[in-house]
Design an enzyme around this catalytic site. Structure first.
Site, PDB file in Angstrom:
ATOM      1  N   LYS A   1     -25.871   4.010 -10.442  1.00  0.00           N
ATOM      2  CA  LYS A   1     -26.527   5.315 -10.449  1.00  0.00           C
ATOM      3  C   LYS A   1     -25.869   6.136 -11.558  1.00  0.00           C
ATOM      4  CE  LYS A   1     -27.469   9.352  -7.585  1.00  0.00           C
ATOM      5  NZ  LYS A   1     -27.375   9.911  -6.224  1.00  0.00           N
TER       6      LYS A   1
ATOM      7  N   LYS B   1     -30.616   3.249 -10.871  1.00  0.00           N
ATOM      8  CA  LYS B   1     -31.217   4.579 -10.844  1.00  0.00           C
ATOM      9  C   LYS B   1     -30.657   5.430 -11.973  1.00  0.00           C
ATOM     10  CE  LYS B   1     -31.317   8.544  -7.787  1.00  0.00           C
ATOM     11  NZ  LYS B   1     -30.928   9.064  -6.512  1.00  0.00           N
TER      12      LYS B   1
HETATM   13  C1  PBG Z   1     -27.978  12.453  -4.479  1.00  0.00           C
HETATM   14  C2  PBG Z   1     -29.345  12.011  -4.879  1.00  0.00           C
HETATM   15  C3  PBG Z   1     -29.995  12.369  -6.071  1.00  0.00           C
HETATM   16  C4  PBG Z   1     -31.239  11.756  -6.062  1.00  0.00           C
HETATM   17  C5  PBG Z   1     -31.336  11.031  -4.882  1.00  0.00           C
HETATM   18  N1  PBG Z   1     -30.142  11.186  -4.159  1.00  0.00           N
HETATM   19  C6  PBG Z   1     -29.661  13.284  -7.184  1.00  0.00           C
HETATM   20  C7  PBG Z   1     -28.306  13.599  -7.549  1.00  0.00           C
HETATM   21  O1  PBG Z   1     -27.467  12.728  -7.775  1.00  0.00           O
HETATM   22  O2  PBG Z   1     -28.061  14.792  -7.656  1.00  0.00           O
HETATM   23  C8  PBG Z   1     -32.236  11.904  -7.163  1.00  0.00           C
HETATM   24  C9  PBG Z   1     -33.577  11.377  -6.946  1.00  0.00           C
HETATM   25  C10 PBG Z   1     -34.590  11.825  -7.922  1.00  0.00           C
HETATM   26  O3  PBG Z   1     -34.306  12.487  -8.940  1.00  0.00           O
HETATM   27  O4  PBG Z   1     -35.761  11.520  -7.679  1.00  0.00           O
HETATM   28  N2  PBG Z   1     -27.453  11.977  -3.304  1.00  0.00           N
END
Ligand code: PBG
Length: 329
Positions: free
Chosen positions: A201, A254
Site C-alpha cells: 500500500k 493499492k
Molecule cells: C486507510 C485506508 C485508505 C483507503 C482505504 N483504507 C486511505 C488512507 O490510507 O488514508 C483508501 C481507499 C481509496 O482511496 O479508495 N486505512
C-alpha cells in the site's frame, strides 16, 4: 510498393479482421464475480449521502445498504468491502469505538450476514476511521506506534469476526499485522476467517477522495512512515514475502492503476491470490473527465478494469463494481 510474402509472412491484423476473430484471440475478461464492491456505512436510518468527490458513490445507513447490496447481488457481485464513516464525536486517540458493543459497523455486518449469508464480507481493520488523529496507529509525541496499536487491531478484528465478517482487511500498512491477527483469530477458533493483507500500500495522492468520504485525513504530517514510497518495487516483494510467511490468504496492491507493474511482479513472485484496489482518486479521475466530456467514461472504465486483470490480478476492489455489473447483467 511490392512487399514479398517472405517479408510479411506474419500479419497480426489477420486475427483482428472481424468481431468473431477478435473474440477468438481475446486474452482477458472482466468477470463480475471477481469485482469487490466498497461500501461506506453510516449510523442511523434512511440516510444516503452522495460523496461529492466520488460522483455516484454514497455513504449509506443500514436499511439503504441492505437494499443496495440486494441489487448488487442480483447483478452478480458477490463480495463487498466495508468502511465506516464515524462521527467525529466518537473518535478518540485509541480508536475505542472500533470494538464498542453498540458500534454501528458491527451491527451492519451482522445484519448483512443474516440477510445475505452467501455474500463475502471484507472488513477494514485500521484505526484511521476511528482516530481523532486521523492516523492508522496510536500516536505518541508525533510518532505513529507500531506494536502498541496491535492490541486495538486484535480487539477490532475479533469483534468483526464475531459479527460474521468473512475476511479481515488490515489496512494500516504497518509491521506484523497478519501474524498477530492470525494468531488472535485462531486462538478464538475463528480459523475460517481469512486475512486479505494490504501488502503493498503506497503513500498515494490517489486516496484523496476517500479521506473526504470518511473525514479521515491525517490531522498532522502524512503517512510516509508506514505506507510505501511509490518509487519502490523490490520492497513490495519483501512485503509480499512477509505477509505470506505470516499467513495471509490474499495479497493486495493499492492503488492499482499506477502500480500495474507491482501487481505483475507480486503475482510472479508468490503463489497467493493477488487483489488490487482501484482507489477513489482513480475512480474520480474517470468520472470527472467523463462528466466534462473529455473522454468516454464507460470505455475508459472498462479498459482500466481489463488492465488490472491483464496485469495479473485475481480480483479487483473497485467503486465501478456496481455500475459495471448493472451494465453487464
Ligand atoms: C486507510 C485506508 C485508505 C483507503 C482505504 N483504507 C486511505 C488512507 O490510507 O488514508 C483508501 C481507499 C481509496 O482511496 O479508495 N486505512
Amino acid at each position: 510498393m511490392n512487399l514479398t510474402h517472405d517479408y510479411l509472412r506474419e500479419r497480426p491484423r489477420r486475427n483482428r479482421i472481424s468481431r468473431g476473430t477478435r473474440a477468438l484471440i481475446e486474452e482477458t475478461q472482466v468477470r463480475v464475480d471477481k469485482l469487490i464492491e466498497p461500501l461506506f456505512l453510516l449510523d442511523g436510518q434512511n440516510r444516503s449521502e452522495e460523496i461529492s468527490s466520488m460522483p455516484g458513490i454514497f455513504r449509506m445507513s443500514e436499511d439503504k445498504t441492505l437494499a443496495h447490496v440486494e441489487a448488487s447481488l442480483k447483478f452478480g457481485i458477490q463480495s463487498f468491502i466495508l468502511f465506516p464513516a464515524v462521527e467525529d464525536s466518537l473518535k478518540d486517540s485509541t480508536g475505542s469505538y472500533s470494538w464498542a458493543k453498540n458500534n454501528f459497523y458491527l451491527r451492519i455486518i451482522r445484519s448483512l450476514k443474516k440477510n445475505f449469508p452467501e455474500a463475502v464480507l471484507i472488513s477494514d481493520v485500521a484505526l484511521d476511521p476511528y482516530s481523532s488523529d486521523g492516523h492508522d496507529g496510536i500516536v505518541k509525541d508525533g510518532i505513529i506506534l507500531n506494536d502498541e496499536t496491535l492490541d486495538v487491531l486484535a480487539k477490532m478484528s475479533l469483534a468483526q469476526a464475531e459479527a460474521g465478517i468473512d475476511i479481515l482487511g488490515p489496512s494500516d500498512m504497518m509491521d506484523g499485522r497478519v501474524a498477530y491477527l492470525r494468531n488472535a483469530l485462531d486462538q478464538q477458533n475463528f480459523t475460517h476467517v481469512g486475512i486479505m493483507a494490504y501488502t503493498a500500500k503506497y503513500a498515494s495522492a490517489f486516496y484523496g477522495p476517500f479521506r473526504d468520504a470518511l473525514h479521515s485525513a491525517p490531522k498532522f504530517g502524512d503517512k510516509q512512515t508506514y505506507q510505501m514510497n511509490p518509487a519502490n518495487a523490490r520492497e513490495a516483494l519483501r512485503e509480499a514475502r512477509l505477509d505470506s510467511e505470516e499467513g495471509a490468504d490474499y495479497l493486495m496492491v493499492k492503488p492499482a492503476l499506477a502500480y500495474l507493474d507491482i501487481i505483475h511482479r507480486i503475482k510472479a513472485a508468490s503463489d497467493l491470490p493477488v487483489v488490487c484496489y482501484n482507489v477513489s482518486g482513480e475512480y474520480a479521475m474517470i468520472k470527472v473527465t467523463g462528466e466534462k466530456g473529455y473522454l468516454d467514461p464507460v470505455r475508459a472504465r472498462d479498459e482500466m478494469l481489463l488492465a488490472f486483470f491483464r496485469a495479473g490480478a485475481d480480483a479487483v476492489i473497485t467503486y465501478f463494481a456496481h455500475e459495471f455489473a448493472k451494465a453487464n447483467a
